[in-house]
Design a protein around this motif. Structure first.
Motif, PDB file in Angstrom:
ATOM      1  N   UNK A  18     -20.656  36.948   5.451  1.00  0.00           N
ATOM      2  CA  UNK A  18     -20.392  35.688   6.148  1.00  0.00           C
ATOM      3  C   UNK A  18     -21.638  35.143   6.829  1.00  0.00           C
ATOM      4  N   UNK A  19     -22.545  36.018   7.211  1.00  0.00           N
ATOM      5  CA  UNK A  19     -23.767  35.569   7.870  1.00  0.00           C
ATOM      6  C   UNK A  19     -24.818  35.110   6.872  1.00  0.00           C
ATOM      7  N   UNK A  20     -24.587  35.395   5.582  1.00  0.00           N
ATOM      8  CA  UNK A  20     -25.575  35.045   4.577  1.00  0.00           C
ATOM      9  C   UNK A  20     -26.703  36.054   4.467  1.00  0.00           C
ATOM     10  N   UNK A  21     -26.584  37.202   5.147  1.00  0.00           N
ATOM     11  CA  UNK A  21     -27.616  38.231   5.055  1.00  0.00           C
ATOM     12  C   UNK A  21     -27.768  38.718   3.626  1.00  0.00           C
ATOM     13  N   UNK A  22     -26.652  38.811   2.915  1.00  0.00           N
ATOM     14  CA  UNK A  22     -26.666  39.183   1.504  1.00  0.00           C
ATOM     15  C   UNK A  22     -25.839  38.175   0.733  1.00  0.00           C
ATOM     16  N   UNK A  23     -26.089  38.103  -0.560  1.00  0.00           N
ATOM     17  CA  UNK A  23     -25.382  37.164  -1.428  1.00  0.00           C
ATOM     18  C   UNK A  23     -24.760  37.932  -2.572  1.00  0.00           C
ATOM     19  N   UNK A  24     -23.839  37.329  -3.308  1.00  0.00           N
ATOM     20  CA  UNK A  24     -23.150  38.031  -4.386  1.00  0.00           C
ATOM     21  C   UNK A  24     -23.945  38.120  -5.675  1.00  0.00           C
ATOM     22  N   UNK A  25     -25.191  37.678  -5.673  1.00  0.00           N
ATOM     23  CA  UNK A  25     -25.946  37.703  -6.928  1.00  0.00           C
ATOM     24  C   UNK A  25     -26.304  39.108  -7.375  1.00  0.00           C
ATOM     25  N   UNK A  26     -26.205  40.071  -6.466  1.00  0.00           N
ATOM     26  CA  UNK A  26     -26.537  41.436  -6.841  1.00  0.00           C
ATOM     27  C   UNK A  26     -27.102  42.167  -5.654  1.00  0.00           C
TER      28      UNK A  26
END
Length: 231
Positions: free
Chosen positions: A218-226
């Protein structure tokens, strides 16, 4: 001196499911303090018996498992300090996953879980850790980046208090890695990883690893791209 017996409540509207899970837990020395056929009964059972762990179905009459989880883990009169909730369901659906985790559940497993995995999950959660079935973790990774417009996206915490290493640990933790896997990936001892995870949870005022996963996406620290690359 022996540790106190692990105590559990089983909440499911199907008697056969309650009986089956109860037999599995009892065979491993876990005491089932009560059973419940709906969410309201589950809240009452937890209030009366103060178990360590609740196995909570989602779809139940009167009160569903999500609302029961909110009441047990929230700040109201039904709150049970120290009790953890594992959601058990046949429905691997995104909105159920999201609702269960934001309600404070420490784990989410499908009902086709093996007896060994079920017992291990209960003991893991009681120890203060948290778990997600691998298939559900992948679905979280795929979906959380699209939650940014939701009200929950406003619950970001300031990550500036984390050290570079702690941010690195949080990024990898959010991909579903266990402490042992984190240790292998980062070339650290399991004890050091556990210390890092504990500091992350403390600094961000999080209940457990599941909340850390929610926050990371939710914070955008990680993304679902991998998974992130680690030097």
């Amino acid at each position: 001196m022996n540790a106190p017996a692990l105590r559990a409540v089983i909440a499911d509207d199907q008697a056969l499911v309650r009986t089956g899970f109860g037999m599995i837990l009892a065979a491993d020395g876990i005491e089932v303090t009560a059973e419940a056929a709906d969410g309201a009964e589950a809240v009452d059972a937890v209030r009366r018996t103060r178990p360590d762990v609740v196995l909570m179905d989602i779809r139940m009459p009167r009160m569903d498992g999500i609302e029961a989880t909110r009441r047990i883990l929230g700040g109201g009169p039904d709150r049970s300090e120290g009790t953890r909730v594992i959601i058990l369901t046949t429905y691997d659906l995104d909105h159920y996953v999201y609702a269960a985790l934001t309600a404070g559940a420490s784990g989410f497993l499908l009902k086709d879980v093996t007896p060994e995995h079920l017992v291990a999950a209960v003991r893991l959660v009681r120890s203060g850790d948290a778990l997600l079935a691998p298939t559900i973790t992948r679905r979280l990774i795929e979906r959380f980046a699209h939650r940014q417009e939701s009200p929950q996206a406003g619950l970001h915490r300031d990550l500036s208090g984390l050290t570079p290493r702690e941010l690195e640990v949080l990024r990898l933790l959010a991909t579903g890695l266990s402490n042992a896997e984190l240790a292998d990936r980062l070339f650290l001892s399991p004890t050091t990883v556990k210390t890092h995870v504990g500091r992350i949870l403390s600094k961000l005022d999080l209940r457990d690893r599941v909340q850390a996963v929610v926050l990371a996406y939710e914070s955008g620290l990680v993304s679902p791209q991998g998974p992130p690359d680690v030097d």
